[in-house]
Design a protein around this motif. Structure first.
Motif, PDB file in Angstrom:
ATOM      1  N   GLN A  39       0.800  -1.245  -0.212  1.00  0.00           N
ATOM      2  CA  GLN A  39       0.024   0.077   0.085  1.00  0.00           C
ATOM      3  C   GLN A  39       0.860   1.141   0.068  1.00  0.00           C
ATOM      4  OE1 GLN A  39      -2.957   0.441   3.039  1.00  0.00           O
ATOM      5  NE2 GLN A  39      -4.213   1.687   1.976  1.00  0.00           N
ATOM      6  N   LYS A  43      -2.881   5.553  -1.868  1.00  0.00           N
ATOM      7  CA  LYS A  43      -3.486   4.493  -2.729  1.00  0.00           C
ATOM      8  C   LYS A  43      -4.081   3.120  -1.970  1.00  0.00           C
ATOM      9  CE  LYS A  43      -0.530   5.540  -6.379  1.00  0.00           C
ATOM     10  NZ  LYS A  43       0.504   5.094  -7.715  1.00  0.00           N
ATOM     11  N   GLU A  44      -4.890   2.593  -2.577  1.00  0.00           N
ATOM     12  CA  GLU A  44      -5.402   1.312  -2.068  1.00  0.00           C
ATOM     13  C   GLU A  44      -4.435   0.047  -2.030  1.00  0.00           C
ATOM     14  OE1 GLU A  44     -10.030   1.700  -3.345  1.00  0.00           O
ATOM     15  OE2 GLU A  44      -8.880   0.198  -3.994  1.00  0.00           O
ATOM     16  N   ARG A  45      -4.762  -0.856  -0.990  1.00  0.00           N
ATOM     17  CA  ARG A  45      -3.669  -2.073  -0.937  1.00  0.00           C
ATOM     18  C   ARG A  45      -3.931  -2.900  -2.200  1.00  0.00           C
ATOM     19  NH1 ARG A  45      -4.457  -4.979   4.541  1.00  0.00           N
ATOM     20  NH2 ARG A  45      -6.444  -5.450   3.659  1.00  0.00           N
ATOM     21  N   GLU A  46      -2.778  -3.100  -2.700  1.00  0.00           N
ATOM     22  CA  GLU A  46      -2.751  -4.131  -3.996  1.00  0.00           C
ATOM     23  C   GLU A  46      -2.040  -5.211  -3.692  1.00  0.00           C
ATOM     24  OE1 GLU A  46      -0.921  -2.059  -7.325  1.00  0.00           O
ATOM     25  OE2 GLU A  46       0.878  -1.765  -6.099  1.00  0.00           O
ATOM     26  N   ARG A 107      -7.258 -11.773  -3.624  1.00  0.00           N
ATOM     27  CA  ARG A 107      -8.124 -10.887  -3.108  1.00  0.00           C
ATOM     28  C   ARG A 107      -7.735 -10.733  -1.745  1.00  0.00           C
ATOM     29  NH1 ARG A 107     -11.561 -13.692  -7.055  1.00  0.00           N
ATOM     30  NH2 ARG A 107     -11.648 -15.388  -5.546  1.00  0.00           N
ATOM     31  N   ASP A 108      -7.458  -9.382  -1.280  1.00  0.00           N
ATOM     32  CA  ASP A 108      -7.260  -9.407  -0.096  1.00  0.00           C
ATOM     33  C   ASP A 108      -8.093  -9.879   1.264  1.00  0.00           C
ATOM     34  OD1 ASP A 108      -7.532  -5.642   0.367  1.00  0.00           O
ATOM     35  OD2 ASP A 108      -8.708  -7.341  -0.343  1.00  0.00           O
ATOM     36  N   TYR A 109      -9.275  -9.658   0.881  1.00  0.00           N
ATOM     37  CA  TYR A 109     -10.239 -10.075   2.000  1.00  0.00           C
ATOM     38  C   TYR A 109     -10.386 -11.352   2.218  1.00  0.00           C
ATOM     39  CZ  TYR A 109     -13.317 -10.539  -2.119  1.00  0.00           C
ATOM     40  OH  TYR A 109     -13.750 -10.749  -3.399  1.00  0.00           O
TER      41      TYR A 109
END
Length: 124
Positions: A39, A43-46, A107-109
């Motif tokens: 991250q 910015k968003e985490r990628e 997918r991080d989730y």
């Protein structure tokens, strides 16, 4: 519960290399699918890279050919070798673990456990 501790970050010049390590405890490491995310400020985490229990690896297009994920089950550790670093690679890098029987995910989730993160700064 799984505890993840990252190490190996720091400051490097563009074109240089770093190797991040993430050591896990609290569960049999070989049963975990592992991933690296990052991250950057604002910015968003990628997704960066992931490796399955059976050593199948996948990398984001932005790092393919420059970064390589690997794991050593005997040491309960996953690595991220980063070569040809660019200023745009500057970010906090996170290690993540997932209870997953097969394959990996970007997918991080879907990851169950996260490390605290470690700073990587690439100067131009």
């Amino acid at each position: 519960q799984v505890q993840l501790v990252e190490s190996g970050g720091g400051l490097v010049q563009a074109g240089g290399s770093l190797r991040l390590s993430c050591t896990a405890s609290g569960r049999t490491f070989s049963t975990l699918s592992m991933g690296w995310f990052r991250q950057a400020p604002g910015k968003e985490r990628e997704f960066v890279a992931a490796i399955s229990r059976y050593y199948g690896a996948t990398h984001a297009d932005s790092v393919k050919g420059r970064f390589a994920i690997s794991r050593d089950n005997a040491k309960n550790t996953v690595y991220l070798q980063m070569n040809s670093l660019k200023p745009e690679d500057t970010a906090v890098y996170y290690c993540a673990a997932q209870n997953r029987v097969q394959g990996t995910t970007r997918r991080d989730y879907e990851y169950d456990y996260w490390g605290q993160g470690i700073q990587v700064t690439v100067s131009s």
